[in-house]
Scaffold this motif. Sequence first.
Motif, PDB file in Angstrom:
ATOM      1  N   ARG A 117       0.774  -1.237   0.000  1.00 12.06           N
ATOM      2  CA  ARG A 117       0.000   0.000   0.000  1.00 12.06           C
ATOM      3  C   ARG A 117       0.812   1.298   0.000  1.00 12.06           C
ATOM      4  NH1 ARG A 117      -4.169  -1.973   4.837  1.00 12.06           N
ATOM      5  NH2 ARG A 117      -5.076  -3.737   3.673  1.00 12.06           N
ATOM      6  N   ALA A 118       2.103   1.246   0.247  1.00 12.47           N
ATOM      7  CA  ALA A 118       2.881   2.486   0.387  1.00 12.47           C
ATOM      8  C   ALA A 118       2.857   3.291  -0.910  1.00 12.47           C
ATOM      9  CB  ALA A 118       4.318   2.168   0.777  1.00 12.47           C
ATOM     10  N   ASP A 119       2.665   4.614  -0.772  1.00 12.74           N
ATOM     11  CA  ASP A 119       2.705   5.480  -1.951  1.00 12.74           C
ATOM     12  C   ASP A 119       4.087   6.123  -2.070  1.00 12.74           C
ATOM     13  OD1 ASP A 119       2.798   7.696  -0.202  1.00 12.74           O
ATOM     14  OD2 ASP A 119       0.614   7.924  -0.233  1.00 12.74           O
ATOM     15  N   GLU A 120       4.285   6.895  -3.129  1.00 10.11           N
ATOM     16  CA  GLU A 120       5.607   7.469  -3.400  1.00 10.11           C
ATOM     17  C   GLU A 120       6.059   8.404  -2.292  1.00 10.11           C
ATOM     18  OE1 GLU A 120       5.734   9.286  -7.215  1.00 10.11           O
ATOM     19  OE2 GLU A 120       5.353   7.427  -8.320  1.00 10.11           O
ATOM     20  N   ALA A 121       5.144   9.198  -1.763  1.00 11.14           N
ATOM     21  CA  ALA A 121       5.508  10.134  -0.701  1.00 11.14           C
ATOM     22  C   ALA A 121       5.940   9.382   0.562  1.00 11.14           C
ATOM     23  CB  ALA A 121       4.333  11.064  -0.392  1.00 11.14           C
ATOM     24  N   GLN A 122       5.252   8.317   0.889  1.00  7.11           N
ATOM     25  CA  GLN A 122       5.610   7.537   2.069  1.00  7.11           C
ATOM     26  C   GLN A 122       6.964   6.851   1.896  1.00  7.11           C
ATOM     27  OE1 GLN A 122       1.979   5.266   2.053  1.00  7.11           O
ATOM     28  NE2 GLN A 122       1.091   6.442   3.749  1.00  7.11           N
ATOM     29  N   ILE A 123       7.223   6.347   0.711  1.00  6.89           N
ATOM     30  CA  ILE A 123       8.521   5.729   0.434  1.00  6.89           C
ATOM     31  C   ILE A 123       9.633   6.767   0.523  1.00  6.89           C
ATOM     32  CG2 ILE A 123       9.920   4.703  -1.399  1.00  6.89           C
ATOM     33  CD1 ILE A 123       7.396   3.118  -2.208  1.00  6.89           C
ATOM     34  N   ALA A 124       9.375   7.960  -0.012  1.00 10.95           N
ATOM     35  CA  ALA A 124      10.372   9.029   0.069  1.00 10.95           C
ATOM     36  C   ALA A 124      10.677   9.390   1.521  1.00 10.95           C
ATOM     37  CB  ALA A 124       9.885  10.261  -0.704  1.00 10.95           C
ATOM     38  N   GLU A 125       9.636   9.391   2.369  1.00  9.35           N
ATOM     39  CA  GLU A 125       9.838   9.681   3.783  1.00  9.35           C
ATOM     40  C   GLU A 125      10.693   8.604   4.443  1.00  9.35           C
ATOM     41  OE1 GLU A 125       9.216  11.445   7.695  1.00  9.35           O
ATOM     42  OE2 GLU A 125       9.478  12.104   5.619  1.00  9.35           O
ATOM     43  N   ARG A 156       2.327   3.773   9.248  1.00 13.51           N
ATOM     44  CA  ARG A 156       1.400   4.667   8.532  1.00 13.51           C
ATOM     45  C   ARG A 156       1.156   4.165   7.114  1.00 13.51           C
ATOM     46  NH1 ARG A 156       4.437   8.537  11.267  1.00 13.51           N
ATOM     47  NH2 ARG A 156       5.759   8.943   9.443  1.00 13.51           N
ATOM     48  N   ALA A 157       2.215   3.684   6.481  1.00 13.01           N
ATOM     49  CA  ALA A 157       2.097   3.210   5.100  1.00 13.01           C
ATOM     50  C   ALA A 157       1.238   1.953   5.007  1.00 13.01           C
ATOM     51  CB  ALA A 157       3.483   2.942   4.518  1.00 13.01           C
ATOM     52  N   ALA A 158       1.089   1.230   6.097  1.00 15.50           N
ATOM     53  CA  ALA A 158       0.257   0.022   6.088  1.00 15.50           C
ATOM     54  C   ALA A 158      -1.214   0.348   5.898  1.00 15.50           C
ATOM     55  CB  ALA A 158       0.453  -0.764   7.381  1.00 15.50           C
ATOM     56  N   GLY A 159      -1.595   1.584   6.217  1.00 14.55           N
ATOM     57  CA  GLY A 159      -2.956   2.021   5.947  1.00 14.55           C
ATOM     58  C   GLY A 159      -4.008   1.460   6.880  1.00 14.55           C
TER      59      GLY A 159
END
Length: 234
Positions: A117-125, A156-159
């Motif tokens: 589920r991780a999006d690009e912004a979360q990966i960047a963080e 958080r990325a786990a949603g």
Amino acid sequence: MSPLDLPGGGRLYMRIAQKLADDIAAGRYRTGERLPPERDLAVSLQVSRTTVREALLALEIMRQIEIRTGAGVFVLPEAMREPVPARQVATGETGPWEQLEARRAIEGQVAYLAAERADEAQIAEMERLIDESEAALDDVPRFDAVDAEFHAAIARAAGNALLEEYVAHLWSMRGGPMWARWYDQTRTIQNRRRSVEDHRAILRAIIRQRPDAAMTAMKSHLDVLAERFHALNL
């Protein structure tokens, strides 16, 4: 003696700690005397060595014993002057071993979901936090803070808000004295470097959207902490 024969309820390590405190108060072990080795206590009390280890950490915090790494566990004078009353071991803290078991189960699943589920912004963080932790290798308080932030970012990325709360709660337990007494002995720069490497492995699996690999990487990371707990020479 079976653990079922020990007085009181509550956490098993607390019951073991109370049994040892009662033995000290009764004069079975005297000031300056060395307690039996951890492995012998585990056999005689019919519990795991991890349970004995947590019991000894609790008693050290209560100033009943002193753990001298590599030399053994010794009764302190305070134990004779201020013995612990029967069934009044003064800690309800979840022991380090239980914390690690719970984190392995929950954070492993959290990493699995983050890889889905991780999006690009979360990966960047997460990437930013890994870089920051590497820059803080010589700053232990900052490194520990960034370490916590990285695991929170995965949650958080786990949603799943409930899993995020569980992870935050488990990390809050690291503020207890038993965790600190153990963890302080493992704060080497080599171990911090290993943590950064582990975090990179977790993130690689998340980026590649490989949930099983992310879960395995997280569990392996926490298994390293468990191995350090086992490796302490009490």
